[in-house]
Motif scaffolding. Structure first.
Motif, PDB file in Angstrom:
ATOM      1  N   ASP A 135      28.683  38.880  42.426  1.00  0.00           N
ATOM      2  CA  ASP A 135      28.301  38.879  43.832  1.00  0.00           C
ATOM      3  C   ASP A 135      29.399  39.582  44.620  1.00  0.00           C
ATOM      4  O   ASP A 135      30.581  39.376  44.367  1.00  0.00           O
ATOM      5  N   TYR A 136      29.015  40.390  45.607  1.00  0.00           N
ATOM      6  CA  TYR A 136      30.072  41.082  46.348  1.00  0.00           C
ATOM      7  C   TYR A 136      30.920  40.133  47.198  1.00  0.00           C
ATOM      8  O   TYR A 136      31.962  40.525  47.731  1.00  0.00           O
ATOM      9  N   HIS A 137      30.507  38.868  47.296  1.00  0.00           N
ATOM     10  CA  HIS A 137      31.345  37.876  47.960  1.00  0.00           C
ATOM     11  C   HIS A 137      32.518  37.445  47.078  1.00  0.00           C
ATOM     12  O   HIS A 137      33.355  36.654  47.516  1.00  0.00           O
ATOM     13  N   ASP A 138      32.570  37.952  45.859  1.00  0.00           N
ATOM     14  CA  ASP A 138      33.677  37.653  44.943  1.00  0.00           C
ATOM     15  C   ASP A 138      34.367  38.960  44.551  1.00  0.00           C
ATOM     16  O   ASP A 138      34.306  39.392  43.406  1.00  0.00           O
ATOM     17  N   PRO A 139      35.033  39.611  45.529  1.00  0.00           N
ATOM     18  CA  PRO A 139      35.645  40.913  45.241  1.00  0.00           C
ATOM     19  C   PRO A 139      36.732  40.846  44.176  1.00  0.00           C
ATOM     20  O   PRO A 139      36.952  41.826  43.454  1.00  0.00           O
ATOM     21  N   ASP A 140      37.393  39.702  44.064  1.00  0.00           N
ATOM     22  CA  ASP A 140      38.443  39.594  43.044  1.00  0.00           C
ATOM     23  C   ASP A 140      37.848  39.687  41.641  1.00  0.00           C
ATOM     24  O   ASP A 140      38.433  40.319  40.748  1.00  0.00           O
ATOM     25  N   ARG A 141      36.696  39.066  41.430  1.00  0.00           N
ATOM     26  CA  ARG A 141      36.026  39.169  40.134  1.00  0.00           C
ATOM     27  C   ARG A 141      35.576  40.607  39.889  1.00  0.00           C
ATOM     28  O   ARG A 141      35.706  41.120  38.769  1.00  0.00           O
ATOM     29  N   ILE A 142      35.068  41.259  40.934  1.00  0.00           N
ATOM     30  CA  ILE A 142      34.626  42.644  40.778  1.00  0.00           C
ATOM     31  C   ILE A 142      35.789  43.518  40.338  1.00  0.00           C
ATOM     32  O   ILE A 142      35.670  44.318  39.401  1.00  0.00           O
ATOM     33  N   VAL A 143      36.919  43.371  41.017  1.00  0.00           N
ATOM     34  CA  VAL A 143      38.093  44.177  40.673  1.00  0.00           C
ATOM     35  C   VAL A 143      38.553  43.875  39.244  1.00  0.00           C
ATOM     36  O   VAL A 143      38.870  44.791  38.472  1.00  0.00           O
ATOM     37  N   ALA A 144      38.577  42.598  38.890  1.00  0.00           N
ATOM     38  CA  ALA A 144      39.035  42.225  37.548  1.00  0.00           C
ATOM     39  C   ALA A 144      38.117  42.784  36.467  1.00  0.00           C
ATOM     40  O   ALA A 144      38.590  43.333  35.455  1.00  0.00           O
ATOM     41  N   GLU A 154      44.481  55.466  39.153  1.00  0.00           N
ATOM     42  CA  GLU A 154      43.856  56.738  39.505  1.00  0.00           C
ATOM     43  C   GLU A 154      42.803  56.505  40.596  1.00  0.00           C
ATOM     44  O   GLU A 154      42.260  55.406  40.719  1.00  0.00           O
ATOM     45  N   PRO A 155      42.491  57.545  41.400  1.00  0.00           N
ATOM     46  CA  PRO A 155      41.534  57.372  42.505  1.00  0.00           C
ATOM     47  C   PRO A 155      40.179  56.822  42.053  1.00  0.00           C
ATOM     48  O   PRO A 155      39.668  57.176  40.991  1.00  0.00           O
ATOM     49  N   VAL A 156      39.630  55.970  42.880  1.00  0.00           N
ATOM     50  CA  VAL A 156      38.340  55.330  42.627  1.00  0.00           C
ATOM     51  C   VAL A 156      37.470  55.480  43.872  1.00  0.00           C
ATOM     52  O   VAL A 156      37.962  55.375  44.996  1.00  0.00           O
ATOM     53  N   VAL A 180      38.510  45.008  48.044  1.00  0.00           N
ATOM     54  CA  VAL A 180      38.276  45.948  46.946  1.00  0.00           C
ATOM     55  C   VAL A 180      39.116  47.208  47.146  1.00  0.00           C
ATOM     56  O   VAL A 180      39.753  47.699  46.207  1.00  0.00           O
ATOM     57  N   MET A 181      39.132  47.724  48.368  1.00  0.00           N
ATOM     58  CA  MET A 181      39.899  48.935  48.627  1.00  0.00           C
ATOM     59  C   MET A 181      41.397  48.707  48.441  1.00  0.00           C
ATOM     60  O   MET A 181      42.127  49.629  48.041  1.00  0.00           O
ATOM     61  N   ASP A 182      41.871  47.508  48.708  1.00  0.00           N
ATOM     62  CA  ASP A 182      43.297  47.205  48.516  1.00  0.00           C
ATOM     63  C   ASP A 182      43.722  47.365  47.058  1.00  0.00           C
ATOM     64  O   ASP A 182      44.894  47.621  46.772  1.00  0.00           O
ATOM     65  N   ALA A 183      42.766  47.213  46.151  1.00  0.00           N
ATOM     66  CA  ALA A 183      43.081  47.325  44.716  1.00  0.00           C
ATOM     67  C   ALA A 183      43.160  48.772  44.254  1.00  0.00           C
ATOM     68  O   ALA A 183      43.601  49.037  43.131  1.00  0.00           O
ATOM     69  N   THR A 184      42.754  49.697  45.121  1.00  0.00           N
ATOM     70  CA  THR A 184      42.694  51.109  44.723  1.00  0.00           C
ATOM     71  C   THR A 184      43.910  51.873  45.241  1.00  0.00           C
ATOM     72  O   THR A 184      44.504  51.500  46.255  1.00  0.00           O
ATOM     73  N   PRO A 185      44.279  52.966  44.567  1.00  0.00           N
ATOM     74  CA  PRO A 185      45.451  53.748  44.992  1.00  0.00           C
ATOM     75  C   PRO A 185      45.114  54.783  46.052  1.00  0.00           C
ATOM     76  O   PRO A 185      43.937  54.992  46.389  1.00  0.00           O
TER      77      PRO A 185
END
Length: 264
Positions: A135-144, A154-156, A180-185
Motif C-alpha cells: 500500500d502506498y501508505h507504507d512507503p518504508d515497505r515500498i522502499v525496502a 543511482e537515479p530512480v 519515497v523521494m528521500d530514499a533516492t539520490p
C-alpha cells in the motif's frame, strides 16, 4: 512473487464496482464487469471527458517515461499504484528505449496481483521487472522491497499516476511522496499526475462515482498538486494539463495535471 501474495481470482467480487476495473473500462480494456461499466457510464454521463482523461493519462505516462529514459538517462522506475495492465506499460516503454531498465510495480489491489504474472512475462532479457504487493501508505515497505531490485545509489524515477486522490489528506500525500523521494539520490525524478477540481462537470463526475458504489476520489487544485514537487526542478513545461505536457499530437485539455520533477 511470493506464494503468500498469490490471490485466487474467484475471490474477486464482480458485483461491486472496482476502481481499477472502472479505469480499465474507460481505457477500452476488457478486464471489467457489468457493475464497473455501469459506474463508469454514470460518471461519463455527466463528465464525458473522463474517457479522454483515462486514455490521455496513458499517453502522458508514455511520454514521461520515454523522456526520462531517452533524455535523462534514467534506468530505474518505481511505478506506485500501477493498476491493471493495459497498453504500453511502464516496463515496455522504458525497456523499449533501454532494454536494461529495471522496473518495480507497486500495488495493494488483489485484482492487480492476479494479473501481475502476465504483466511480468513481457519483460526484456536484459532488464528486470518485478511486482511489490504494498500500500502506498507504507512507503518504508515500498522502499525496502524495491531496494531488492533497484540500486538507490543511482537515479530512480518514482511514479504516482492518478492514484493519490484515494488519500483525502494532502499532508499525508506529501509525506508519502516525500518519504519515497528521500530514499533516492540526486538526479532522481518524481513523475506524477492527478485529477483536478478545475471544472464543475468533473466534480459532478466524482460525486456520481461515489453514488454508483465506487471508492471516493479526491480532486485537488493544481496548486495543491504543485506542493508535492516542492524542492524539485520541474522539467519544461512544468505542472500543466497532461495533454499539454510535451504533447505528441492534438488532444483536448482535461481536468488532470501532471509534471516531472528532478531531485537536485
Amino acid at each position: 512473487m511470493a506464494d503468500r501474495d498469490v490471490v485466487d481470482p474467484s475471490a474477486v467480487d464482480a458485483d461491486v464496482p472496482h476502481a481499477a476495473r472502472i479505469w480499465n473500462y474507460w481505457m477500452g480494456g476488457k478486464d471489467n464487469y457489468a457493475a464497473d461499466r455501469a459506474a463508469g457510464d454514470a460518471v461519463a454521463e455527466v463528465y464525458p471527458q473522463i474517457v479522454t482523461m483515462a486514455r490521455q493519462s496513458r499517453r502522458f505516462l508514455i511520454r514521461a517515461v520515454e523522456f526520462l529514459a531517452r533524455e535523462r538517462g534514467v534506468r530505474q522506475f518505481i511505478d506506485i499504484g500501477t493498476g491493471l495492465p493495459t497498453m504500453q506499460n511502464t516496463h515496455e516503454v522504458a525497456q523499449g528505449v533501454a532494454p536494461e531498465s529495471k522496473i518495480v510495480y507497486v500495488d495493494n489491489d488483489p485484482l492487480v496481483l492476479v494479473h501481475a504474472r502476465a504483466l511480468l512475462g513481457s519483460t526484456t532479457a536484459e532488464g528486470t521487472t518485478t511486482y511489490v504487493h504494498a500500500d502506498y501508505h507504507d512507503p518504508d515497505r515500498i522502499v525496502a522491497e524495491a531496494g531488492k531490485v533497484v540500486d538507490f545509489r543511482e537515479p530512480v524515477a518514482v511514479m504516482f499516476m492518478g492514484v493519490l486522490g484515494y488519500e483525502p489528506d494532502l499532508a499525508v500525500v506529501r509525506s508519502i511522496v516525500g518519504r519515497v523521494m528521500d530514499a533516492t539520490p540526486s538526479g532522481s525524478h518524481l513523475v506524477m499526475w492527478d485529477g483536478t477540481d478545475t471544472g464543475a462537470e468533473v466534480v459532478e463526475g466524482a460525486e456520481k462515482l461515489v453514488e454508483s458504489g465506487g471508492v471516493p476520489y479526491i480532486l485537488r487544485a493544481p496548486e495543491q498538486l504543485a506542493r508535492c514537487f516542492e524542492g524539485l526542478e520541474l522539467a519544461e513545461p512544468g505542472l500543466v494539463p497532461i495533454t499539454e505536457w510535451r504533447p505528441d499530437g492534438d488532444a483536448p485539455s482535461v481536468d488532470a495535471y501532471g509534471a516531472v520533477g528532478r531531485k537536485p
